[in-house]
Design a protein around this motif. Structure first.
Motif, mmCIF file in Angstrom:
data_model
loop_
_atom_site.group_PDB
_atom_site.id
_atom_site.type_symbol
_atom_site.label_atom_id
_atom_site.label_comp_id
_atom_site.label_asym_id
_atom_site.label_seq_id
_atom_site.Cartn_x
_atom_site.Cartn_y
_atom_site.Cartn_z
ATOM 1 N N ILE A 268 0.835 -1.194 0.000
ATOM 2 C CA ILE A 268 0.000 0.000 0.000
ATOM 3 C C ILE A 268 0.872 1.247 0.000
ATOM 4 N N ILE A 269 0.638 2.108 -0.981
ATOM 5 C CA ILE A 269 1.258 3.435 -1.023
ATOM 6 C C ILE A 269 0.170 4.433 -0.668
ATOM 7 N N SER A 270 0.381 5.223 0.354
ATOM 8 C CA SER A 270 -0.639 6.198 0.739
ATOM 9 C C SER A 270 0.018 7.487 1.207
ATOM 10 N N CYS A 271 -0.652 8.589 0.989
ATOM 11 C CA CYS A 271 -0.084 9.882 1.353
ATOM 12 C C CYS A 271 -0.170 10.097 2.865
ATOM 13 N N PRO A 272 0.698 10.947 3.418
ATOM 14 C CA PRO A 272 0.706 11.175 4.865
ATOM 15 C C PRO A 272 -0.458 12.048 5.337
ATOM 16 N N THR A 273 -1.245 12.522 4.430
ATOM 17 C CA THR A 273 -2.356 13.463 4.643
ATOM 18 C C THR A 273 -1.835 14.856 5.008
ATOM 19 N N CYS A 274 -2.626 15.842 4.692
ATOM 20 C CA CYS A 274 -2.308 17.235 5.011
ATOM 21 C C CYS A 274 -3.614 18.012 4.970
ATOM 22 N N GLY A 275 -3.520 19.327 4.971
ATOM 23 C CA GLY A 275 -4.725 20.151 4.988
ATOM 24 C C GLY A 275 -5.543 20.063 3.721
ATOM 25 N N LEU A 284 -9.387 4.830 6.368
ATOM 26 C CA LEU A 284 -9.585 4.072 5.132
ATOM 27 C C LEU A 284 -8.402 3.128 4.876
ATOM 28 N N VAL A 285 -7.188 3.641 5.053
ATOM 29 C CA VAL A 285 -6.002 2.831 4.793
ATOM 30 C C VAL A 285 -5.870 1.690 5.812
ATOM 31 N N GLU A 286 -6.135 1.988 7.076
ATOM 32 C CA GLU A 286 -6.044 0.942 8.093
ATOM 33 C C GLU A 286 -7.041 -0.188 7.827
ATOM 34 N N GLU A 287 -8.259 0.181 7.425
ATOM 35 C CA GLU A 287 -9.260 -0.838 7.131
ATOM 36 C C GLU A 287 -8.904 -1.602 5.852
ATOM 37 N N LEU A 288 -8.346 -0.912 4.872
ATOM 38 C CA LEU A 288 -7.903 -1.581 3.649
ATOM 39 C C LEU A 288 -6.811 -2.597 3.969
ATOM 40 N N LYS A 289 -5.874 -2.214 4.809
ATOM 41 C CA LYS A 289 -4.803 -3.129 5.196
ATOM 42 C C LYS A 289 -5.365 -4.362 5.887
ATOM 43 N N ARG A 290 -6.315 -4.160 6.787
ATOM 44 C CA ARG A 290 -6.919 -5.271 7.516
ATOM 45 C C ARG A 290 -7.644 -6.213 6.574
ATOM 46 N N ARG A 291 -8.367 -5.672 5.618
ATOM 47 C CA ARG A 291 -9.204 -6.488 4.743
ATOM 48 C C ARG A 291 -8.436 -7.163 3.605
ATOM 49 N N VAL A 301 -0.928 -0.958 -4.429
ATOM 50 C CA VAL A 301 -2.185 -0.204 -4.378
ATOM 51 C C VAL A 301 -1.894 1.184 -3.814
ATOM 52 N N ALA A 302 -2.262 2.210 -4.551
ATOM 53 C CA ALA A 302 -2.067 3.591 -4.109
ATOM 54 C C ALA A 302 -3.374 4.153 -3.582
ATOM 55 N N VAL A 303 -3.327 4.764 -2.405
ATOM 56 C CA VAL A 303 -4.508 5.392 -1.807
ATOM 57 C C VAL A 303 -4.124 6.819 -1.459
ATOM 58 N N MET A 304 -4.648 7.755 -2.219
ATOM 59 C CA MET A 304 -4.239 9.149 -2.087
ATOM 60 C C MET A 304 -5.434 10.021 -1.724
ATOM 61 N N GLY A 305 -5.149 11.066 -0.952
ATOM 62 C CA GLY A 305 -6.235 11.837 -0.356
ATOM 63 C C GLY A 305 -6.545 13.175 -0.979
ATOM 64 N N CYS A 306 -5.898 13.505 -2.098
ATOM 65 C CA CYS A 306 -6.231 14.795 -2.730
ATOM 66 C C CYS A 306 -5.878 14.743 -4.204
ATOM 67 N N GLY A 310 -2.547 12.698 -6.036
ATOM 68 C CA GLY A 310 -3.390 11.514 -6.101
ATOM 69 C C GLY A 310 -3.492 10.853 -7.453
ATOM 70 N N PRO A 311 -3.931 11.553 -8.486
ATOM 71 C CA PRO A 311 -4.101 10.891 -9.780
ATOM 72 C C PRO A 311 -2.812 10.300 -10.334
ATOM 73 N N GLY A 312 -1.694 11.019 -10.186
ATOM 74 C CA GLY A 312 -0.423 10.521 -10.702
ATOM 75 C C GLY A 312 0.029 9.259 -9.994
ATOM 76 N N GLU A 313 -0.012 9.270 -8.654
ATOM 77 C CA GLU A 313 0.387 8.098 -7.891
ATOM 78 C C GLU A 313 -0.551 6.930 -8.158
ATOM 79 N N ALA A 314 -1.839 7.201 -8.252
ATOM 80 C CA ALA A 314 -2.802 6.139 -8.490
ATOM 81 C C ALA A 314 -2.586 5.489 -9.848
ATOM 82 N N ARG A 315 -2.190 6.286 -10.837
ATOM 83 C CA ARG A 315 -1.947 5.734 -12.170
ATOM 84 C C ARG A 315 -0.707 4.846 -12.214
ATOM 85 N N GLU A 316 0.270 5.079 -11.321
ATOM 86 C CA GLU A 316 1.511 4.309 -11.342
ATOM 87 C C GLU A 316 1.379 2.955 -10.655
#
Length: 360
Positions: A268-275, A284-291, A301-306, A310-316
């Motif tokens: 799982i690749i996910s962003c650290p979140t920000c404003g 969302l990421v914790e539940e995805l990891k569990r499931r 799997v990329a999970v991005m929050g903005c 987001g779109p660039g990482e998700a496409r890769e």
């Protein structure tokens, strides 16, 4: 995600532990050690089977007393993995382990002072074609060499090891693996660099007494990351206070992130979140990891929050999610699939992950 060896390996001779080759151009193997009392055969074999299921390739068991040595034949016969007997203080137990059919014996030069016993072990190991690991740790070396200058602890560990290597070579025995583990990162890295220069024997790499999960993961990653990137290390163990299955997972993750082993399971690749983030991405990421914990197919799997990264990482990634306010967009293989409301994102992503995993 493509994987492949990105770092040149140190040239080392090849040693076979059961059916697992160590050294040369062979893949870096992941080891662990049981936490059970070895004399409790059923419990020990149950744990070995759990380790094997997680991807462990070699397992070590403690043999501190005769009842543990007595249990070895049954454990060796029932183990799906090559069994290594871990011996301290007593060469007679090493002899019993060799007679029991173990695939390797670990001896600690830091707490064994028995030249005649060592010669007997070397002779029997040669007769049976079984390798030995000479493995020191900083604590045992400090105790045995209390009068020595331990300011350069790494050098002391290597000197103790090479003394035993020379003793083995005088007996014509070279079927050896070496390890030199301290409980701090700089000493451990320095010791292995010195060992790599001193000989061509395969090296079992790790850090000793690394601590509970978080501390162990950090210390081990620093040691293994530094050494493996330099090509040093032929087999590894993550040492932590806890369920040894976690050692395998962490070890495999380190190797795959370095490109030294294929990915196993969902990365799982996910962003650290920000404003800019407008969804509860952490939950969302914790539940995805569990499931998706049970999935073994290699997927990124990329999970991005903005919408910035987001779109660039998700496409890769193999699959991706770029979330916005109240909605998100799913990507597969770099292509946009569909836009979904926030409430449906997790279920849809898990469904796509399982479908893609099933196709691999």
């Amino acid at each position: 995600m493509e994987t492949g060896e990105r770092f040149s390996r140190r040239k080392s001779r090849v040693v076979h532990v059961g059916n697992v080759p160590i050294g040369g151009e062979h893949a870096i193997s992941v080891q662990s050690m049981t936490t059970t009392h070895t004399r409790q055969v059923r419990e020990t074999l149950d744990q070995i089977r759990r380790l094997a299921g997680a991807g462990c390739e070699i397992v070590r068991v403690a043999v501190p007393a005769p009842p543990d040595a007595k249990a070895l034949p049954e454990i060796v016969a029932g183990s799906p993995l090559p069994v290594v007997a871990d011996i301290h203080f007593n060469t007679a137990l090493a002899m019993r382990a060799l007679e029991a059919g173990v695939a390797k014996v670990r001896l600690n030069p830091g707490n064994i002072d028995d030249p005649a016993g060592l010669r007997r072990v070397l002779a029997l190991a040669a007769e049976k074609g079984v390798p030995l690991r000479f493995g020191v740790n900083s604590g045992s070396v400090r105790v045995k060499h209390a009068a020595a200058d331990t300011a350069d602890l790494a050098r002391l560990m290597v000197d103790v090891l090479m003394e035993w290597v020379r003793a083995a070579e005088r007996e014509g025995f070279g079927n050896l693996v070496l390890s030199a583990k301290a409980s701090d990162v700089p000493t451990t890295i320095t010791a292995y660099r010195l060992l790599a220069e001193a000989c061509d024997l395969p090296l079992h790499v790790g850090i000793t007494a690394a601590g509970p999960m978080d501390e162990s993961r950090t210390r081990t990653a620093l040691v293994l990351g530094a050494l493996l990137a330099e090509g040093i290390g032929d087999t590894i163990r993550v040492s932590l206070t806890g369920d040894p299955v976690h050692e395998i997972v962490i070890g495999q993750d380190i190797l795959s992130e370095l490109g030294l082993a294929p990915r196993r399971g969902v990365r799982i690749i996910s962003c650290p979140t920000c404003g800019r983030c407008e969804v509860d991405l952490i939950a969302l990421v914790e539940e995805l990891k569990r499931r998706t914990r049970d999935i073994t197919a290699p997927l990124t799997v990329a999970v991005m929050g903005c919408i910035v990264n987001g779109p660039g990482e998700a496409r890769e990634a193999d699959l991706g999610l770029a979330a916005g306010k109240g909605h998100g967009v799913l990507f597969r293989g770099g292509r946009k699939m569909r836009k979904l409301p926030e409430a449906d994102l997790l279920d849809a992503l898990v469904e796509e992950i399982r479908a893609l995993a099933g196709a691999r």
